[in-house]
Write a protein that holds these residues in place. Structure first.
Motif, PDB file in Angstrom:
ATOM      1  N   LYS A 102       5.287  10.918   1.517  1.00  0.00           N
ATOM      2  CA  LYS A 102       6.529  10.487   2.171  1.00  0.00           C
ATOM      3  C   LYS A 102       7.156   9.259   1.503  1.00  0.00           C
TER       4      LYS A 102
ATOM      5  N   GLY B 122      -7.300   4.003  -2.016  1.00  0.00           N
ATOM      6  CA  GLY B 122      -8.544   4.519  -1.441  1.00  0.00           C
ATOM      7  C   GLY B 122      -8.290   5.590  -0.402  1.00  0.00           C
TER       8      GLY B 122
ATOM      9  N   ALA C 126      -0.477   4.510  -1.228  1.00  0.00           N
ATOM     10  CA  ALA C 126      -1.400   5.545  -1.723  1.00  0.00           C
ATOM     11  C   ALA C 126      -1.684   6.611  -0.677  1.00  0.00           C
TER      12      ALA C 126
ATOM     13  N   SER D  38      -7.434   0.995   0.469  1.00  0.00           N
ATOM     14  CA  SER D  38      -6.418   0.766  -0.574  1.00  0.00           C
ATOM     15  C   SER D  38      -6.126  -0.720  -0.712  1.00  0.00           C
TER      16      SER D  38
ATOM     17  N   PRO E 285       0.850  -1.192   0.000  1.00  0.00           N
ATOM     18  CA  PRO E 285       0.000   0.000   0.000  1.00  0.00           C
ATOM     19  C   PRO E 285       0.884   1.240   0.000  1.00  0.00           C
TER      20      PRO E 285
ATOM     21  N   GLY F 138       1.024  11.019   3.534  1.00  0.00           N
ATOM     22  CA  GLY F 138       2.090  11.337   4.492  1.00  0.00           C
ATOM     23  C   GLY F 138       1.855  12.622   5.255  1.00  0.00           C
ATOM     24  N   ALA F 139       0.629  12.855   5.692  1.00  0.00           N
ATOM     25  CA  ALA F 139       0.296  14.136   6.359  1.00  0.00           C
ATOM     26  C   ALA F 139       1.195  14.395   7.567  1.00  0.00           C
ATOM     27  N   ARG F 140       1.473  13.367   8.368  1.00  0.00           N
ATOM     28  CA  ARG F 140       2.275  13.553   9.584  1.00  0.00           C
ATOM     29  C   ARG F 140       3.736  13.872   9.258  1.00  0.00           C
TER      30      ARG F 140
HETATM   31  N1  LIG Z   1      -5.265   5.895   1.921  1.00  0.00           N
HETATM   32  C1  LIG Z   1      -4.103   5.280   2.200  1.00  0.00           C
HETATM   33  C2  LIG Z   1      -3.383   5.591   3.395  1.00  0.00           C
HETATM   34  C3  LIG Z   1      -2.179   4.949   3.642  1.00  0.00           C
HETATM   35  N2  LIG Z   1      -1.714   4.049   2.729  1.00  0.00           N
HETATM   36  C4  LIG Z   1      -0.413   3.427   2.942  1.00  0.00           C
HETATM   37  O1  LIG Z   1      -0.423   2.714   4.172  1.00  0.00           O
HETATM   38  C5  LIG Z   1       0.912   2.729   4.721  1.00  0.00           C
HETATM   39  C6  LIG Z   1       0.894   3.085   6.199  1.00  0.00           C
HETATM   40  O2  LIG Z   1       0.151   4.268   6.367  1.00  0.00           O
HETATM   41  P1  LIG Z   1       0.743   5.622   7.022  1.00  0.00           P
HETATM   42  O3  LIG Z   1       2.095   5.403   7.591  1.00  0.00           O
HETATM   43  O4  LIG Z   1      -0.319   6.201   7.879  1.00  0.00           O
HETATM   44  O5  LIG Z   1       0.924   6.532   5.726  1.00  0.00           O
HETATM   45  P2  LIG Z   1       0.098   7.858   5.401  1.00  0.00           P
HETATM   46  O6  LIG Z   1      -1.357   7.586   5.526  1.00  0.00           O
HETATM   47  O7  LIG Z   1       0.622   8.366   4.098  1.00  0.00           O
HETATM   48  O8  LIG Z   1       0.585   8.838   6.582  1.00  0.00           O
HETATM   49  P3  LIG Z   1      -0.327   9.931   7.344  1.00  0.00           P
HETATM   50  O9  LIG Z   1      -1.284   9.120   8.199  1.00  0.00           O
HETATM   51  O10 LIG Z   1       0.686  10.686   8.155  1.00  0.00           O
HETATM   52  O11 LIG Z   1      -1.002  10.732   6.278  1.00  0.00           O
HETATM   53  C7  LIG Z   1       1.732   3.736   3.913  1.00  0.00           C
HETATM   54  O12 LIG Z   1       2.678   3.056   3.107  1.00  0.00           O
HETATM   55  C8  LIG Z   1       0.693   4.454   3.078  1.00  0.00           C
HETATM   56  O13 LIG Z   1       1.194   4.855   1.799  1.00  0.00           O
HETATM   57  C9  LIG Z   1      -2.424   3.740   1.573  1.00  0.00           C
HETATM   58  O14 LIG Z   1      -1.973   2.922   0.758  1.00  0.00           O
HETATM   59  N3  LIG Z   1      -3.609   4.354   1.335  1.00  0.00           N
END
Ligand SMILES: Nc1ccn([C@@H]2O[C@H](COP(=O)(O)OP(=O)(O)OP(=O)(O)O)[C@@H](O)[C@H]2O)c(=O)n1
Ligand SMILES: C[C@](O)(CO)[C@H](O)COP(=O)(O)O
Length: 231
Positions: free
Chosen positions: A27, A81, A15, A87, A13, A18-20
């Motif tokens: 990211k 997703g 998608a 996703s 996954p 990388g808000a944090r």
């Molecule tokens: N809608 C999403 C959200 C997350 N991921 C994937 O799930 C993995 C773990 O999620 P996380 O570390 O939370 O990534 P992000 O959602 O991008 O980070 P944030 O919560 O900070 O936005 C990551 O490889 C991210 O790309 C994804 O495929 N689809």
């Protein structure tokens, strides 16, 4: 009845936004040493002799992925997703007809670039033909606090039996499809194992490694670089 050799597929996954991390781009495309994060993650599966093929899930509008995945090295699924759960679920649906119900699917965060072939092979060997599946995880080694108002510690959570889930999390294709199809709340189902647990099943916990951290906050980049610089 003769059983054919098990097949193992990786599903990454990738998608998220990388808000944090609060960086200019998602990211999973930030450099970690000489390579983008996602390329490190992909290379871990390419270096394992056990993975039949790797799929990467990105958002439909992703403009980075084509420069990352070498031709033929993996299949890109542009069906990300609104949540990690969605996703993964969308990707599993896209693979209907391509994977068999007993094929193993190792779901691994793009954001965990420290994975290596040794950890992949350890997970596969330890899970074996377990009827449920399993995941890499780390036993909690610090004291765990429950916070109250104003970031105060109101209680200590007994840490015996507590583990921090990592990925890959590996399940047979049909079980994983059924578990995610039954899942409703993405805020509760934050990993694949929780969807399987919701069916009343208990995946195996296999000790992972701190190098397999999820790169979530800016400070995590340096930590990942230190692990990925070491042989
Ligand atoms: N809608 C999403 C959200 C997350 N991921 C994937 O799930 C993995 C773990 O999620 P996380 O570390 O939370 O990534 P992000 O959602 O991008 O980070 P944030 O919560 O900070 O936005 C990551 O490889 C991210 O790309 C994804 O495929 N689809
Ligand atoms: C799947 C996971 O990495 C296991 O710890 C974690 O649940 C992902 O959480 P995130 O909020 O999507 O990063």
């Amino acid at each position: 009845m003769k059983h054919s050799a098990p097949r193992y597929f990786a599903l990454i996954p990738a998608a998220g936004i990388g808000a944090r991390m609060a960086s200019g781009s998602p990211k999973q495309y930030l450099p970690i040493g000489a390579k983008p994060m996602l390329r490190h993650t992909l290379d871990a599966f390419l270096s394992s002799g056990l993975i039949a093929h790797t799929y990467v899930v990105v958002s439909a509008r992703d403009e980075y992925i084509d420069a990352i995945v070498p031709p033929g090295a993996a299949t890109v699924l542009r069906c990300g997703g609104a949540s990690r759960m969605e996703s993964v679920r969308n990707a599993l649906r896209a693979l209907e007809g391509e994977l068999h119900e007993h094929d193993w699917v190792l779901v691994h965060d793009a954001a965990r670039p420290g994975l290596n072939a040794a950890l992949i092979d350890k997970l596969i060997a330890t899970v074996g033909d377990d009827p449920v599946g399993g995941l890499l995880a780390l036993p909690v080694v610090d004291t765990v606090k429950r916070s109250g108002a104003n970031a105060t510690s109101v209680s200590t959570v007994a840490r015996d039996g507590l583990w921090l889930a990592q990925t890959p999390q590996m399940f047979r294709y049909k079980l994983l499809c059924d578990a995610l199809a039954a899942a409703t709340d993405a805020s509760v189902i934050t990993d694949d194992a929780s969807a399987v647990e919701a069916l009343g099943l208990s995946p195996k916990l296999v000790e992972g490694h701190p190098r397999n951290l999820k790169v979530t906050l800016p400070a995590d980049i340096r930590i990942a670089e230190m692990y990925l610089a070491a042989p």
